[in-house]
Design an enzyme around this catalytic site. Structure first.
Site, PDB file in Angstrom:
ATOM      1  N   HIS A 288      -6.793  12.316  13.918  1.00  0.00           N
ATOM      2  CA  HIS A 288      -5.783  11.448  14.514  1.00  0.00           C
ATOM      3  C   HIS A 288      -4.551  12.320  14.737  1.00  0.00           C
ATOM      4  O   HIS A 288      -3.853  12.695  13.790  1.00  0.00           O
ATOM      5  CB  HIS A 288      -5.490  10.257  13.597  1.00  0.00           C
ATOM      6  CG  HIS A 288      -6.706   9.412  13.358  1.00  0.00           C
ATOM      7  ND1 HIS A 288      -7.009   8.863  12.133  1.00  0.00           N
ATOM      8  CD2 HIS A 288      -7.712   9.049  14.189  1.00  0.00           C
ATOM      9  CE1 HIS A 288      -8.136   8.177  12.219  1.00  0.00           C
ATOM     10  NE2 HIS A 288      -8.583   8.280  13.455  1.00  0.00           N
TER      11      HIS A 288
ATOM     12  N   HIS B 116      -3.710   4.789  14.647  1.00  0.00           N
ATOM     13  CA  HIS B 116      -4.990   4.700  13.930  1.00  0.00           C
ATOM     14  C   HIS B 116      -4.846   3.682  12.813  1.00  0.00           C
ATOM     15  O   HIS B 116      -3.745   3.201  12.508  1.00  0.00           O
ATOM     16  CB  HIS B 116      -5.407   6.065  13.380  1.00  0.00           C
ATOM     17  CG  HIS B 116      -4.349   6.726  12.531  1.00  0.00           C
ATOM     18  ND1 HIS B 116      -3.294   7.440  13.080  1.00  0.00           N
ATOM     19  CD2 HIS B 116      -4.163   6.778  11.187  1.00  0.00           C
ATOM     20  CE1 HIS B 116      -2.524   7.912  12.110  1.00  0.00           C
ATOM     21  NE2 HIS B 116      -3.025   7.504  10.941  1.00  0.00           N
TER      22      HIS B 116
ATOM     23  N   GLU C  27      -3.524  14.321  11.294  1.00  0.00           N
ATOM     24  CA  GLU C  27      -4.386  13.943  10.168  1.00  0.00           C
ATOM     25  C   GLU C  27      -5.853  14.210  10.512  1.00  0.00           C
ATOM     26  O   GLU C  27      -6.419  13.547  11.369  1.00  0.00           O
ATOM     27  CB  GLU C  27      -4.215  12.462   9.825  1.00  0.00           C
ATOM     28  CG  GLU C  27      -2.799  12.054   9.477  1.00  0.00           C
ATOM     29  CD  GLU C  27      -2.699  10.557   9.176  1.00  0.00           C
ATOM     30  OE1 GLU C  27      -3.737   9.926   8.905  1.00  0.00           O
ATOM     31  OE2 GLU C  27      -1.576  10.023   9.236  1.00  0.00           O
TER      32      GLU C  27
ATOM     33  N   HIS D 267       0.856  -1.174   0.000  1.00  0.00           N
ATOM     34  CA  HIS D 267       0.000   0.000   0.000  1.00  0.00           C
ATOM     35  C   HIS D 267       0.899   1.233   0.000  1.00  0.00           C
ATOM     36  O   HIS D 267       1.705   1.425   0.905  1.00  0.00           O
ATOM     37  CB  HIS D 267      -0.894  -0.026   1.248  1.00  0.00           C
ATOM     38  CG  HIS D 267      -1.957   1.038   1.261  1.00  0.00           C
ATOM     39  ND1 HIS D 267      -1.690   2.372   1.437  1.00  0.00           N
ATOM     40  CD2 HIS D 267      -3.309   0.956   1.119  1.00  0.00           C
ATOM     41  CE1 HIS D 267      -2.814   3.064   1.413  1.00  0.00           C
ATOM     42  NE2 HIS D 267      -3.812   2.229   1.226  1.00  0.00           N
TER      43      HIS D 267
ATOM     44  N   HIS E  69      -0.998   2.876  11.614  1.00  0.00           N
ATOM     45  CA  HIS E  69      -0.067   3.992  11.449  1.00  0.00           C
ATOM     46  C   HIS E  69       0.042   4.815  12.725  1.00  0.00           C
ATOM     47  O   HIS E  69      -0.959   5.021  13.424  1.00  0.00           O
ATOM     48  CB  HIS E  69      -0.586   4.887  10.307  1.00  0.00           C
ATOM     49  CG  HIS E  69       0.403   5.888   9.802  1.00  0.00           C
ATOM     50  ND1 HIS E  69       0.019   7.053   9.158  1.00  0.00           N
ATOM     51  CD2 HIS E  69       1.768   5.907   9.826  1.00  0.00           C
ATOM     52  CE1 HIS E  69       1.096   7.730   8.812  1.00  0.00           C
ATOM     53  NE2 HIS E  69       2.166   7.055   9.205  1.00  0.00           N
TER      54      HIS E  69
END
Length: 439
Positions: free
Chosen positions: A365, A371, A341, A292, A335
């Site tokens: 977050h 998260h 974020e 990803h 993460h």
């Protein structure tokens, strides 16, 4: 509503004059002794005079009366707009908000300015270094009122309802799945057509620009040609009851009265303009082999800090795309980030949390707060057959990412009454799959 005209391009040198006054732009100079049609020449500077040409921003406006013709500014009610980041205790938890409620016009009339609510932010407008995230909920158009921001730029993301924005440079129609940027000092007024909601990213001290593409090459992500700039339009009208000019200055609101419309610019030229962009035009880059990729590949606009590669704020989207990575957990990974974020949802269902994260809501977050996908998403993606598939079809989520550690306001934590206090529970069902005897 007549279809509006635009000029394409990002950061271009543009020239525009209202067709009702051909030849309104002076030829060969910026401020002649007498301007055509008896207009006044006024420069709007978006950068210091001595900035390098590549970053020098300014436009010349040719207007019926100059902006200086107003009564003195006086403080006005702030509503829920603030830059006081110490009014509530710090909260490092994962935060999620249900859709922010839009009052009915019959209960409480709110226009774009009175409907601004500061959710979180950091930094300080006086020192020109920081950001703020606002929610706007409104049900009434701005009548004989305009607004300008002395502190920084507004990146506006409508989520419900379209915005007809009149600026000194002309008109912009901005609908959900589009964004617009109104840069520092530009006067504008917002007309709405019912209950309207959206998000605002405000940056102090930098302007938004396109991210560098590096090895991607010359093309990709948000292409410059897809950004649209308004064409000149003016109104020459006296306002008997007075026209209100609202300034956001050092985080406070002030109002001044004048007896004419500020949208009296007959012609203009320059590279410092408002603009809009349709998110459907974003050319998505994605992994076509394995793993990803980091979400920075979805950056539409960035406001750079003085540290190379570190942004005051990035505007990132998660548009419909193909997922084809092999032997890969395809949703966003778990993460912890040195950046903050904030996520919002314009429409659809976000792939990492299909339940609970709703259009018109949001999540924050904070710096180094963990998260990632909820339990349902993890189980589903871990067992999925990895065939090529469409991801986020009918969905548009976005992220405001910042290098600032953002504080949440009292309105965000309490007064809005939209904070989802059960958010943490979406990870409680995650279970251990560890088996030391089975690789």
């Amino acid at each position: 509503m007549a279809q509006l005209k635009y000029m394409p391009g990002f950061g271009n040198e543009c020239v525009s004059e209202d067709p009702r006054c051909p030849g309104a732009l002076p030829e060969g100079q910026n401020n002649p002794q007498v301007c055509p049609y008896g207009l006044y020449a006024e420069q709007l500077s978006g950068s210091a005079f001595t900035c390098p040409r590549s970053t020098n921003k300014r436009s010349w406006l040719y207007r019926i009366l100059p902006s200086v013709c107003h009564k003195p500014f006086k403080p006005m009610d702030q509503g829920h707009l603030t830059h006081n980041w110490d009014e509530a205790e710090a909260d490092p938890n994962q935060l999620r908000w249900k859709p922010f409620e839009i009052p009915r016009a019959s209960e409480k009339k709110l226009d774009f300015v009175s409907g601004l609510h500061t959710l979180c932010g950091a930094g300080e407008p006086k020192s020109r270094n920081g950001i703020a995230i606002h929610i706007f909920t409104c049900n009434t158009s701005m009548i004989n009122r305009c607004f300008y921001n002395s502190d920084g730029d507004f990146l506006i993301v409508p989520q419900q309802g379209k915005l007809l924005i009149t600026t000194e440079f002309g008109k912009l129609l901005v609908e959900p799945n589009e964004i617009c940027v109104i840069q520092q000092g530009m006067r504008f007024s917002v007309e709405v057509f019912g209950e309207t909601r959206g998000y605002v990213l405000e940056v102090y001290g930098a302007h938004f620009e396109l991210p560098d593409l590096g090895p991607i090459g010359a093309n990709g992500l948000a292409n410059p040609r897809d950004f649209l700039v308004p064409v000149a339009w003016y109104e020459d009208c006296q306002v008997a009851g007075g026209y209100t000019v609202i300034s956001k200055y050092q985080g406070k609101l002030f109002s001044a009265q004048q007896d004419f419309s500020p949208f009296n610019v007959v012609a203009w030229h320059g590279n410092y303009t408002p603009y809009k962009y349709n998110l459907d035009n974003f050319m998505v880059i994605n992994s076509v082999a394995f793993d990803h990729a980091d979400p920075s590949i979805f950056t539409v606009l960035t406001a750079k800090s003085t540290r190379p590669g570190v942004a005051l704020a990035d505007f990132v989207i998660f548009p419909p795309r193909w997922g084809v990575a092999n032997n890969t957990f395809r949703p966003p990974y778990y993460h912890r980030n040195c950046m903050s974020e904030f996520m919002g949802l314009i429409q659809g269902r976000y792939e990492a949390k299909e339940e609970g994260f709703q259009p018109g809501g949001g999540s924050l977050h904070s710096m180094m707060t963990p998260h990632g996908p909820d339990a349902e998403c993890f189980e589903k993606a871990s067992k999925a057959r990895l065939a090529p598939e469409r991801v986020a079809e009918g969905t548009m989520a976005f992220m405001f990412e910042s290098s600032f550690s953002m504080a949440v306001t009292t309105w965000g934590l309490k007064t809005s009454n939209c904070l989802d206090k059960t958010y943490y529970k979406c990870w409680e069902l995650l279970k251990s799959h560890f088996n030391p005897s089975c690789k």
